[in-house]
Design a protein around this motif. Sequence first.
Motif, PDB file in Angstrom:
ATOM      1  N   PRO A  23       0.845  -1.204   0.000  1.00 36.62           N
ATOM      2  CA  PRO A  23       0.000   0.000   0.000  1.00 36.62           C
ATOM      3  C   PRO A  23       0.884   1.260   0.000  1.00 36.62           C
ATOM      4  CG  PRO A  23      -0.652  -1.531   1.736  1.00 36.62           C
ATOM      5  CD  PRO A  23       0.627  -2.041   1.165  1.00 36.62           C
ATOM      6  N   ASP A  24       0.376   2.315  -0.598  1.00 36.94           N
ATOM      7  CA  ASP A  24       1.133   3.566  -0.686  1.00 36.94           C
ATOM      8  C   ASP A  24       1.610   4.058   0.676  1.00 36.94           C
ATOM      9  OD1 ASP A  24       1.157   3.781  -3.403  1.00 36.94           O
ATOM     10  OD2 ASP A  24      -0.181   5.521  -3.518  1.00 36.94           O
ATOM     11  N   ILE A  25       0.780   3.917   1.688  1.00 35.41           N
ATOM     12  CA  ILE A  25       1.159   4.408   3.015  1.00 35.41           C
ATOM     13  C   ILE A  25       2.400   3.692   3.529  1.00 35.41           C
ATOM     14  CG2 ILE A  25      -0.393   2.903   4.308  1.00 35.41           C
ATOM     15  CD1 ILE A  25       0.470   6.568   5.150  1.00 35.41           C
ATOM     16  N   ASP A  26       2.512   2.390   3.268  1.00 32.80           N
ATOM     17  CA  ASP A  26       3.691   1.635   3.702  1.00 32.80           C
ATOM     18  C   ASP A  26       4.927   2.053   2.901  1.00 32.80           C
ATOM     19  OD1 ASP A  26       2.169   0.269   5.553  1.00 32.80           O
ATOM     20  OD2 ASP A  26       1.797  -1.439   4.221  1.00 32.80           O
ATOM     21  N   LEU A  30       9.904   5.432   2.664  1.00 36.03           N
ATOM     22  CA  LEU A  30      10.570   6.634   2.132  1.00 36.03           C
ATOM     23  C   LEU A  30      11.004   7.545   3.273  1.00 36.03           C
ATOM     24  CD1 LEU A  30      11.251   8.653  -0.239  1.00 36.03           C
ATOM     25  CD2 LEU A  30       8.963   9.563   0.128  1.00 36.03           C
ATOM     26  N   LYS A  31      10.109   7.770   4.232  1.00 36.15           N
ATOM     27  CA  LYS A  31      10.425   8.643   5.369  1.00 36.15           C
ATOM     28  C   LYS A  31      11.652   8.174   6.130  1.00 36.15           C
ATOM     29  CE  LYS A  31       7.276  10.737   7.944  1.00 36.15           C
ATOM     30  NZ  LYS A  31       7.010  12.133   7.713  1.00 36.15           N
ATOM     31  N   GLY A  48      14.176   6.837   4.773  1.00 41.11           N
ATOM     32  CA  GLY A  48      15.360   6.963   3.927  1.00 41.11           C
ATOM     33  C   GLY A  48      15.572   5.822   2.949  1.00 41.11           C
ATOM     34  N   ASN A  49      14.567   5.011   2.725  1.00 41.46           N
ATOM     35  CA  ASN A  49      14.684   3.874   1.824  1.00 41.46           C
ATOM     36  C   ASN A  49      14.668   4.356   0.373  1.00 41.46           C
ATOM     37  OD1 ASN A  49      13.810   1.639   0.086  1.00 41.46           O
ATOM     38  ND2 ASN A  49      13.544   0.505   2.000  1.00 41.46           N
ATOM     39  N   THR A  50      15.797   4.216  -0.318  1.00 42.61           N
ATOM     40  CA  THR A  50      15.909   4.698  -1.705  1.00 42.61           C
ATOM     41  C   THR A  50      15.052   3.884  -2.664  1.00 42.61           C
ATOM     42  OG1 THR A  50      17.912   3.375  -2.040  1.00 42.61           O
ATOM     43  CG2 THR A  50      18.214   5.681  -1.405  1.00 42.61           C
ATOM     44  N   LYS A  51      14.840   2.622  -2.366  1.00 39.75           N
ATOM     45  CA  LYS A  51      13.983   1.789  -3.226  1.00 39.75           C
ATOM     46  C   LYS A  51      12.540   2.309  -3.191  1.00 39.75           C
ATOM     47  CE  LYS A  51      17.011  -1.270  -4.589  1.00 39.75           C
ATOM     48  NZ  LYS A  51      17.584  -1.127  -5.902  1.00 39.75           N
ATOM     49  N   ALA A  52      12.090   2.739  -2.026  1.00 42.51           N
ATOM     50  CA  ALA A  52      10.746   3.307  -1.909  1.00 42.51           C
ATOM     51  C   ALA A  52      10.647   4.590  -2.740  1.00 42.51           C
ATOM     52  CB  ALA A  52      10.416   3.592  -0.449  1.00 42.51           C
ATOM     53  N   PHE A  53      11.688   5.412  -2.680  1.00 41.69           N
ATOM     54  CA  PHE A  53      11.712   6.633  -3.482  1.00 41.69           C
ATOM     55  C   PHE A  53      11.646   6.304  -4.977  1.00 41.69           C
ATOM     56  CE2 PHE A  53      14.004   9.817  -5.948  1.00 41.69           C
ATOM     57  CZ  PHE A  53      13.255  10.942  -5.654  1.00 41.69           C
ATOM     58  N   GLU A  54      12.456   5.352  -5.408  1.00 40.65           N
ATOM     59  CA  GLU A  54      12.467   4.961  -6.823  1.00 40.65           C
ATOM     60  C   GLU A  54      11.106   4.432  -7.257  1.00 40.65           C
ATOM     61  OE1 GLU A  54      15.682   2.187  -7.388  1.00 40.65           O
ATOM     62  OE2 GLU A  54      17.160   3.629  -6.653  1.00 40.65           O
ATOM     63  N   LEU A  55      10.470   3.673  -6.398  1.00 42.05           N
ATOM     64  CA  LEU A  55       9.156   3.129  -6.709  1.00 42.05           C
ATOM     65  C   LEU A  55       8.132   4.258  -6.892  1.00 42.05           C
ATOM     66  CD1 LEU A  55       7.552   0.476  -7.055  1.00 42.05           C
ATOM     67  CD2 LEU A  55       7.052   0.596  -4.624  1.00 42.05           C
ATOM     68  N   ILE A  56       8.148   5.211  -5.978  1.00 44.47           N
ATOM     69  CA  ILE A  56       7.244   6.360  -6.080  1.00 44.47           C
ATOM     70  C   ILE A  56       7.545   7.149  -7.356  1.00 44.47           C
ATOM     71  CG2 ILE A  56       6.633   8.592  -5.039  1.00 44.47           C
ATOM     72  CD1 ILE A  56       7.140   7.193  -2.280  1.00 44.47           C
ATOM     73  N   TYR A  57       8.815   7.366  -7.617  1.00 39.52           N
ATOM     74  CA  TYR A  57       9.240   8.122  -8.800  1.00 39.52           C
ATOM     75  C   TYR A  57       8.708   7.459 -10.076  1.00 39.52           C
ATOM     76  CZ  TYR A  57      12.334  10.413 -12.162  1.00 39.52           C
ATOM     77  OH  TYR A  57      12.825  11.123 -13.232  1.00 39.52           O
ATOM     78  N   LEU A  59      10.716  16.157  -2.435  1.00 40.95           N
ATOM     79  CA  LEU A  59      10.148  15.002  -1.724  1.00 40.95           C
ATOM     80  C   LEU A  59      11.242  14.255  -0.973  1.00 40.95           C
ATOM     81  CD1 LEU A  59       7.685  13.107  -1.176  1.00 40.95           C
ATOM     82  CD2 LEU A  59       8.399  11.824  -3.205  1.00 40.95           C
ATOM     83  N   TRP A  60      12.366  14.013  -1.638  1.00 39.97           N
ATOM     84  CA  TRP A  60      13.462  13.288  -0.994  1.00 39.97           C
ATOM     85  C   TRP A  60      14.090  14.122   0.124  1.00 39.97           C
ATOM     86  CZ3 TRP A  60      15.033   8.630  -0.195  1.00 39.97           C
ATOM     87  CH2 TRP A  60      16.300   8.422   0.347  1.00 39.97           C
ATOM     88  N   GLN A  61      14.347  15.391  -0.155  1.00 43.35           N
ATOM     89  CA  GLN A  61      15.017  16.237   0.834  1.00 43.35           C
ATOM     90  C   GLN A  61      14.155  16.475   2.076  1.00 43.35           C
ATOM     91  OE1 GLN A  61      15.978  19.669  -1.553  1.00 43.35           O
ATOM     92  NE2 GLN A  61      17.984  18.870  -2.104  1.00 43.35           N
ATOM     93  N   ASN A  62      12.850  16.553   1.888  1.00 43.70           N
ATOM     94  CA  ASN A  62      11.948  16.866   3.006  1.00 43.70           C
ATOM     95  C   ASN A  62      11.178  15.644   3.509  1.00 43.70           C
ATOM     96  OD1 ASN A  62      12.622  19.641   2.828  1.00 43.70           O
ATOM     97  ND2 ASN A  62      11.192  19.865   1.139  1.00 43.70           N
ATOM     98  N   ARG A  63      11.612  14.451   3.121  1.00 42.12           N
ATOM     99  CA  ARG A  63      10.863  13.227   3.420  1.00 42.12           C
ATOM    100  C   ARG A  63      10.591  13.035   4.907  1.00 42.12           C
ATOM    101  NH1 ARG A  63      16.067  12.104   2.510  1.00 42.12           N
ATOM    102  NH2 ARG A  63      17.172  10.793   4.004  1.00 42.12           N
TER     103      ARG A  63
END
Length: 195
Positions: free
Chosen positions: A8-11, A16-17, A19-28, A60-64
Amino acid sequence: MSVSKKMPDIDIFLKLKSGNTKAFELIYHKYWSKLFDQAYKRLADEEIVKEFIQELFTELWQNREVIQIHTSISSYLHQALKFKIYNYYKLQQVQDRYRQFVYEQHGPHSTNNLTEERINYIDLHQALKKSIEKLPNQTRRAYKLKQEGGLTYPEIAAVLKISTSTVEKHIIKALKVIRRELKHFIWLLFTIFLK
């Protein structure tokens, strides 16, 4: 636990919050083309749209760690992009007022001066960006949430987990710094907003 498209998006956002880069890439990858389509319908300028989306994901990444999403990642991203487009149009209006002012001051034969005036305006815009980047981190975040995000003081306070009066102090501080940094552009600002 690893990040997957089925989460789910919330997870994914919670990952992402942290610092998981894979989560960031997935959102991107999940939202880039949707955001591009939304912005391109309004702006019809591919380069500007790409720049806005790049800024959006960078922020988004800087202010996660401080971003709070109350609805969904999709809603948050689309709303943030909407504010970027709104601010872009606001900036275009200021530029148009300035061009009109130059035209009224110099007449229809002022095309030689328009290039110089355009350069002055670009210099002003770049100086504003630099002055914002010079702000202390918390002050800069508060200022950007107010100016770019369109949030109210109480909303900013909730995002940054500080009091409303502290937000107000940050905004006042930001405006003082920006005024000081842009003092050599005062004549240009005066002519733009005189109208």
